[in-house]
Design a protein around this motif. Structure first.
Motif, PDB file in Angstrom:
ATOM      1  N   CYS A 109       0.834  -1.208   0.000  1.00  0.00           N
ATOM      2  CA  CYS A 109       0.000   0.000   0.000  1.00  0.00           C
ATOM      3  C   CYS A 109       0.867   1.256   0.000  1.00  0.00           C
ATOM      4  N   VAL A 110       1.872   1.278   0.858  1.00  0.00           N
ATOM      5  CA  VAL A 110       2.726   2.467   0.949  1.00  0.00           C
ATOM      6  C   VAL A 110       3.522   2.644  -0.341  1.00  0.00           C
ATOM      7  N   GLN A 111       4.039   1.550  -0.881  1.00  0.00           N
ATOM      8  CA  GLN A 111       4.745   1.653  -2.157  1.00  0.00           C
ATOM      9  C   GLN A 111       3.828   2.198  -3.248  1.00  0.00           C
ATOM     10  N   THR A 146       4.448  11.091   4.228  1.00  0.00           N
ATOM     11  CA  THR A 146       5.668  10.911   3.426  1.00  0.00           C
ATOM     12  C   THR A 146       5.349  10.649   1.959  1.00  0.00           C
ATOM     13  N   THR A 147       4.121  10.186   1.663  1.00  0.00           N
ATOM     14  CA  THR A 147       3.780   9.825   0.286  1.00  0.00           C
ATOM     15  C   THR A 147       2.895  10.848  -0.417  1.00  0.00           C
ATOM     16  N   HIS A 148       2.449  11.879   0.314  1.00  0.00           N
ATOM     17  CA  HIS A 148       1.584  12.896  -0.281  1.00  0.00           C
ATOM     18  C   HIS A 148       2.214  14.281  -0.105  1.00  0.00           C
ATOM     19  N   THR A 169      10.966   6.109  -0.547  1.00  0.00           N
ATOM     20  CA  THR A 169       9.912   5.448   0.223  1.00  0.00           C
ATOM     21  C   THR A 169       9.670   4.033  -0.284  1.00  0.00           C
ATOM     22  N   ALA A 170       9.650   3.851  -1.594  1.00  0.00           N
ATOM     23  CA  ALA A 170       9.447   2.513  -2.143  1.00  0.00           C
ATOM     24  C   ALA A 170      10.545   1.561  -1.694  1.00  0.00           C
ATOM     25  N   ALA A 259      15.074  -3.402 -10.030  1.00  0.00           N
ATOM     26  CA  ALA A 259      15.527  -2.157  -9.413  1.00  0.00           C
ATOM     27  C   ALA A 259      14.499  -1.035  -9.500  1.00  0.00           C
ATOM     28  N   ASN A 260      13.602  -1.089 -10.466  1.00  0.00           N
ATOM     29  CA  ASN A 260      12.646  -0.001 -10.680  1.00  0.00           C
ATOM     30  C   ASN A 260      11.290  -0.373 -10.084  1.00  0.00           C
ATOM     31  N   PRO A 261      10.854   0.271  -8.996  1.00  0.00           N
ATOM     32  CA  PRO A 261       9.568  -0.090  -8.387  1.00  0.00           C
ATOM     33  C   PRO A 261       8.358   0.286  -9.232  1.00  0.00           C
ATOM     34  N   MET A 262       8.569   0.998 -10.342  1.00  0.00           N
ATOM     35  CA  MET A 262       7.451   1.300 -11.233  1.00  0.00           C
ATOM     36  C   MET A 262       7.121   0.132 -12.155  1.00  0.00           C
TER      37      MET A 262
END
Length: 310
Positions: A109-111, A146-148, A169-170, A259-262
């Motif tokens: 959720c946080v990611q 931290t995420t907004h 953060t991710a 490596a890329n959280p996207m």
């Protein structure tokens, strides 16, 4: 006009929820902006009642279903809505974190909330994310800050001084997965074993009692992951398979580093080198958790009659 706005709305009761969401929706409709409300069902019922006939011009999605897997929310909910609009800007209310989200789901959720900022950084969209400040822990509310980039509380907007770069953060929530049960089935695979893996997963899921559609979804998801291991993870990998309270859990490990959280959160297009398979996995499974490090990557998926275990 600001291209992208991402706000956390902290509310403590129905009155504060409506005070923060109804003007947001009405202002969007008045400006000719398409509006999506993707929140748990109780919030939908509240907003429909408060909006009256104006609700007919709003798209509603029950986030407990559409966003049960946090990794599905960007490609399957937010971007899907924005991509179908030709308007100058879209407005979205998206409640991805609610009381009852499990510890298992929470890192994802946080990611998700962090990576929304990357996914939409160049897109004309205004996202408002409600957080139940009365029902969520102080830690969850700190993570929301931290995420907004902007926090809305008591009808006042303020820049979030705690906001952090999304990839930081991710990475913080790139947390180790829970231990694998000792009785888990373990199967090493390479290119020649991919068809064996598909049959193995199908038989296991069927014996567990999943529906035919769920079996098909799980087999397709695991096939994408194992194929990625062969192509991008060193040519070999390991499949782990077990049951948790009627839910089938599959984990695929290999020596690659994601490596890329996207990856998996955005449609990379047909010409991209990878990424589509992980997005498909997010769309098909009830929960997806990823842990990646110097020693390799593990991607664990859950599929079951009622989603991941509580």
């Amino acid at each position: 006009m600001v291209d992208f706005v991402h706000e956390a709305l902290l509310y403590r009761d129905d009155e504060q929820y409506l005070a923060g969401t109804v003007p947001f929706v009405c202002d969007g409709l008045a400006a000719g902006e398409p509006v999506l409300v993707a929140v748990p069902r109780p919030g939908i019922d509240l907003l429909r009642s408060a909006l009256g006939r104006r609700a007919d011009h709003v798209e509603f999605l029950d986030m407990r279903r559409a966003g049960r897997n946090p990794g599905r929310i960007i490609p399957g909910v937010l971007a899907a809505f924005a991509d179908n609009s030709s308007a100058a800007r879209v407005r979205i209310i998206g409640e991805a974190v609610w009381p009852g989200r499990t510890e298992l789901e929470y890192p994802a959720c946080v990611q998700h909330e962090a990576m929304v900022n990357t996914a939409f950084e160049d897109r004309p969209a205004w996202l408002l994310c409600p957080y139940d400040a009365a029902g969520l822990s102080a830690e969850v509310l700190r993570d929301a800050a931290t995420t907004h980039p902007v926090v809305v509380e008591d009808s006042r907007q303020r820049p979030s001084t705690a906001y952090r770069e999304p990839f930081l953060t991710a990475e913080e929530f790139n947390r180790p997965l829970p231990p694998v049960p000792r009785d888990a089935l373990v199967h090493r695979f390479d290119l020649d074993e991919l068809s064996v893996v598909r049959r193995l997963v199908a038989g296991f899921a069927t014996a567990t009692g999943l529906t035919a559609d769920q079996v098909e979804d799980l087999v397709l998801a695991v096939n994408e992951l194992t194929t990625n291991s062969v192509v991008h993870g060193g040519g070999v990998g390991t499949l782990l398979l077990w049951r948790e309270h009627g839910v089938v859990v599959c984990e695929v490990r290999d020596a690659g580093r994601l490596a890329n959280p996207m990856v998996g959160r955005r449609n990379p297009g047909t010409s991209a080198n990878g990424g589509y398979g992980v997005m498909l996995v997010n769309l098909l499974c009830d929960l997806v958790r990823v842990h990646t490090g110097e020693d390799g990557t593990a991607i664990r998926v859950w599929v079951g009659p009622a989603g991941p275990p509580t």
